[in-house]
Design an enzyme around this catalytic site. Structure first.
Site, PDB file in Angstrom:
ATOM      1  N   ILE A  23      18.706  82.713   3.025  1.00  0.00           N
ATOM      2  CA  ILE A  23      19.891  81.987   2.540  1.00  0.00           C
ATOM      3  C   ILE A  23      20.818  81.582   3.688  1.00  0.00           C
ATOM      4  O   ILE A  23      21.478  80.537   3.620  1.00  0.00           O
ATOM      5  CB  ILE A  23      20.641  82.776   1.430  1.00  0.00           C
ATOM      6  CG1 ILE A  23      21.525  81.837   0.627  1.00  0.00           C
ATOM      7  CG2 ILE A  23      21.441  83.935   1.998  1.00  0.00           C
ATOM      8  CD1 ILE A  23      20.819  80.748  -0.114  1.00  0.00           C
TER       9      ILE A  23
ATOM     10  N   ARG B 191      18.799  91.608  13.145  1.00  0.00           N
ATOM     11  CA  ARG B 191      17.822  92.324  13.977  1.00  0.00           C
ATOM     12  C   ARG B 191      16.821  91.370  14.603  1.00  0.00           C
ATOM     13  O   ARG B 191      16.447  91.515  15.759  1.00  0.00           O
ATOM     14  CB  ARG B 191      17.089  93.375  13.130  1.00  0.00           C
ATOM     15  CG  ARG B 191      18.004  94.480  12.613  1.00  0.00           C
ATOM     16  CD  ARG B 191      17.346  95.256  11.502  1.00  0.00           C
ATOM     17  NE  ARG B 191      16.873  94.373  10.428  1.00  0.00           N
ATOM     18  CZ  ARG B 191      16.293  94.781   9.317  1.00  0.00           C
ATOM     19  NH1 ARG B 191      16.105  96.074   9.121  1.00  0.00           N
ATOM     20  NH2 ARG B 191      15.897  93.924   8.410  1.00  0.00           N
TER      21      ARG B 191
ATOM     22  N   LYS C  20      26.358  86.860  -2.900  1.00  0.00           N
ATOM     23  CA  LYS C  20      26.202  87.510  -4.189  1.00  0.00           C
ATOM     24  C   LYS C  20      24.883  88.268  -4.215  1.00  0.00           C
ATOM     25  O   LYS C  20      23.956  87.857  -3.498  1.00  0.00           O
ATOM     26  CB  LYS C  20      26.277  86.520  -5.348  1.00  0.00           C
ATOM     27  CG  LYS C  20      25.401  85.265  -5.235  1.00  0.00           C
ATOM     28  CD  LYS C  20      23.914  85.345  -5.149  1.00  0.00           C
ATOM     29  CE  LYS C  20      23.149  86.073  -6.211  1.00  0.00           C
ATOM     30  NZ  LYS C  20      21.661  85.869  -6.058  1.00  0.00           N
TER      31      LYS C  20
ATOM     32  N   ASP D 216      18.781  89.284  -9.736  1.00  0.00           N
ATOM     33  CA  ASP D 216      19.275  88.628  -8.522  1.00  0.00           C
ATOM     34  C   ASP D 216      19.544  87.142  -8.802  1.00  0.00           C
ATOM     35  O   ASP D 216      20.649  86.661  -8.533  1.00  0.00           O
ATOM     36  CB  ASP D 216      18.307  88.820  -7.352  1.00  0.00           C
ATOM     37  CG  ASP D 216      18.809  88.138  -6.102  1.00  0.00           C
ATOM     38  OD1 ASP D 216      19.568  88.764  -5.340  1.00  0.00           O
ATOM     39  OD2 ASP D 216      18.480  86.948  -5.908  1.00  0.00           O
TER      40      ASP D 216
HETATM   41  P1  NAP Z   1      16.367  87.817   3.205  1.00  0.00           P
HETATM   42  O1  NAP Z   1      16.002  86.551   3.908  1.00  0.00           O
HETATM   43  O2  NAP Z   1      15.288  88.749   2.814  1.00  0.00           O
HETATM   44  O3  NAP Z   1      17.417  88.699   4.013  1.00  0.00           O
HETATM   45  C1  NAP Z   1      18.400  88.224   4.882  1.00  0.00           C
HETATM   46  C2  NAP Z   1      18.318  88.962   6.213  1.00  0.00           C
HETATM   47  O4  NAP Z   1      19.007  90.202   6.131  1.00  0.00           O
HETATM   48  C3  NAP Z   1      16.927  89.348   6.649  1.00  0.00           C
HETATM   49  O5  NAP Z   1      16.251  88.258   7.217  1.00  0.00           O
HETATM   50  C4  NAP Z   1      17.194  90.452   7.652  1.00  0.00           C
HETATM   51  O6  NAP Z   1      17.396  89.881   8.947  1.00  0.00           O
HETATM   52  C5  NAP Z   1      18.533  91.036   7.208  1.00  0.00           C
HETATM   53  N1  NAP Z   1      18.445  92.433   6.764  1.00  0.00           N
HETATM   54  C6  NAP Z   1      19.270  93.419   7.165  1.00  0.00           C
HETATM   55  N2  NAP Z   1      18.968  94.571   6.594  1.00  0.00           N
HETATM   56  C7  NAP Z   1      17.915  94.354   5.824  1.00  0.00           C
HETATM   57  C8  NAP Z   1      17.156  95.189   4.968  1.00  0.00           C
HETATM   58  N3  NAP Z   1      17.431  96.492   4.816  1.00  0.00           N
HETATM   59  N4  NAP Z   1      16.133  94.621   4.293  1.00  0.00           N
HETATM   60  C9  NAP Z   1      15.835  93.313   4.457  1.00  0.00           C
HETATM   61  N5  NAP Z   1      16.552  92.477   5.272  1.00  0.00           N
HETATM   62  C10 NAP Z   1      17.582  93.001   5.927  1.00  0.00           C
HETATM   63  O7  NAP Z   1      17.216  87.495   1.888  1.00  0.00           O
HETATM   64  P2  NAP Z   1      17.964  86.172   1.408  1.00  0.00           P
HETATM   65  O8  NAP Z   1      17.109  85.419   0.478  1.00  0.00           O
HETATM   66  O9  NAP Z   1      18.576  85.461   2.549  1.00  0.00           O
HETATM   67  O10 NAP Z   1      19.072  86.862   0.491  1.00  0.00           O
HETATM   68  C11 NAP Z   1      20.178  87.532   1.037  1.00  0.00           C
HETATM   69  C12 NAP Z   1      21.277  87.530  -0.006  1.00  0.00           C
HETATM   70  O11 NAP Z   1      21.552  86.167  -0.354  1.00  0.00           O
HETATM   71  C13 NAP Z   1      20.871  88.241  -1.298  1.00  0.00           C
HETATM   72  O12 NAP Z   1      21.940  89.001  -1.797  1.00  0.00           O
HETATM   73  C14 NAP Z   1      20.551  87.099  -2.261  1.00  0.00           C
HETATM   74  O13 NAP Z   1      20.884  87.423  -3.589  1.00  0.00           O
HETATM   75  C15 NAP Z   1      21.487  86.012  -1.755  1.00  0.00           C
HETATM   76  N6  NAP Z   1      20.984  84.665  -2.096  1.00  0.00           N
HETATM   77  C16 NAP Z   1      19.661  84.317  -1.881  1.00  0.00           C
HETATM   78  C17 NAP Z   1      19.203  83.070  -2.295  1.00  0.00           C
HETATM   79  C18 NAP Z   1      17.748  82.634  -2.116  1.00  0.00           C
HETATM   80  O14 NAP Z   1      17.367  81.574  -2.643  1.00  0.00           O
HETATM   81  N7  NAP Z   1      16.916  83.361  -1.396  1.00  0.00           N
HETATM   82  C19 NAP Z   1      20.092  82.165  -2.889  1.00  0.00           C
HETATM   83  C20 NAP Z   1      21.429  82.520  -3.022  1.00  0.00           C
HETATM   84  C21 NAP Z   1      21.852  83.776  -2.623  1.00  0.00           C
HETATM   85  P3  NAP Z   1      17.001  90.708  10.265  1.00  0.00           P
HETATM   86  O15 NAP Z   1      15.629  91.269  10.061  1.00  0.00           O
HETATM   87  O16 NAP Z   1      17.076  89.691  11.353  1.00  0.00           O
HETATM   88  O17 NAP Z   1      18.064  91.775  10.383  1.00  0.00           O
END
Ligand code: NAP
Length: 303
Positions: free
Chosen positions: A11, A34, A87, A165
């Protein structure tokens, strides 16, 4: 104003980085992740290092998944920074209450964002519904988890919320536009046999409001809210970005990019005005569904 992004994943790359780049209010000064990086921006692998190295950055926007989010937000607030949360704002209600108290005690802004509330059709839907009698609401949120959360195992682990989610986005719109609040009456949650969070859910609320969330939909994706009122029907499609009143199209956008531009504009207003915005109503419904819901086991899920 300078801003730092924490958690450079899906995101952050898809929405936050472009929204900040287009904003007249913000300058992306640093990241903490990270592995993730943003080209041309100073990067740190640890939030504590970033906070220590950049005392000149007053605002931190946090995009890590919900479970690690509290520790990051607490560190940023304790370092005197204003904080913006993706969120859902946390893994539990109590930890967000704790962040609220910390921000208030230190005179800092805390913004628990709900991007779907910024969808194009939502403000007009709220305005139109304000003086109507709502007779029935049906939410249908069916999407493909493999498309939107590729390989994201955290989402099926405790605190990841599973299908809530995306479902919480629908609940963030519901709690914004309904003239009267509703509460959960019953729920049926489908858990894959090998996972800790639900892949599908059916919810029944007071006020003849119901919702169906399902993560197993391939092909066209469905993010609809259909409302019957004493003055005719109102429908939101595309996660709130298309609005129909009485069958006539009123507002329409094809992407959610405008939602993130609006979130960053709102954060700028909140910081300048010395205010916070934390509404946990959508998350209360999820917590209630997890408390009250009947649990049914279904087929194992693998990405
Ligand atoms: P993601 O890509 O899996 O996670 C974001 C980053 O957080 C990871 O790349 C990782 O980066 C870091 N991270 C730090 N601690 C972590 C852990 N314990 N486990 C996994 N990753 C960790 O997720 P995302 O889709 O961006 O979602 C993040 C948030 O945005 C969520 O709350 C989600 O509800 C919200 N969101 C997502 C979307 C969507 O379409 N995906 C849409 C709207 C909102 P490093 O490895 O570099 O630390």
């Amino acid at each position: 104003m300078k801003i730092a992004l924490v958690g450079i994943g899906k995101i952050a790359v898809d929405q936050h980085v472009p929204a900040i780049a287009e904003s007249p209010d913000w300058d992306l000064a640093a990241t903490a992740s990270r592995q993730g990086r943003v080209e041309g921006v100073e990067s740190h692998t640890d939030i504590a290092d970033m906070l220590a190295a950049r005392p000149d950055v007053p605002v931190v926007s946090i995009c890590v998944p919900p479970v690690p989010r509290y520790a990051v937000a607490e560190a940023a607030l304790k370092a005197g920074r204003h904080v913006m949360l993706e969120k859902p704002p946390g893994a539990t209600l109590a930890e967000v209450h704790a962040l609220q108290a910390l921000a208030a005690e230190r005179g800092l802004t805390l913004f628990a964002t709900w991007h779907s509330r910024m969808a194009l059709g939502v403000p007009e839907a709220k305005r139109w519904l304000a003086d109507k009698a709502v007779r029935k609401v049906r939410i249908t949120w069916r999407e493909d988890v493999r498309k939107w959360h590729p390989g994201q195992d955290w989402i099926f682990k405790p605190g990841g919320m599973g299908v809530f989610d995306p479902g919480i986005n629908a609940l963030s719109i519901l709690t914004e536009i309904l003239p009267e609040p509703v509460h959960l009456i019953s729920a049926r949650l489908e858990f894959p046999r090998n996972r800790d969070t639900p892949i599908a859910a059916e919810l029944q609320f007071s006020g003849n409001v119901s919702a169906e969330f399902d993560w197993r939909q391939e092909g066209p994706q469905t993010w609809n809210i259909d409302i019957e009122t004493d003055a005719g029907p109102l429908s939101l499609r595309m996660g709130g970005n298309q609005l129909f009143i009485g069958g006539e199209r009123m507002e329409s956008a094809e992407t959610i990019a405008g939602e993130y531009r609006a979130l960053y504009a709102r954060m700028a207003d909140l910081v300048r005005g010395g205010r916070s915005d934390v509404d946990l109503a959508p998350m209360v419904h999820v917590a209630d569904a997890m408390t009250l819901g009947r649990r049914v086991l279904t087929d194992p899920f693998e990405f």
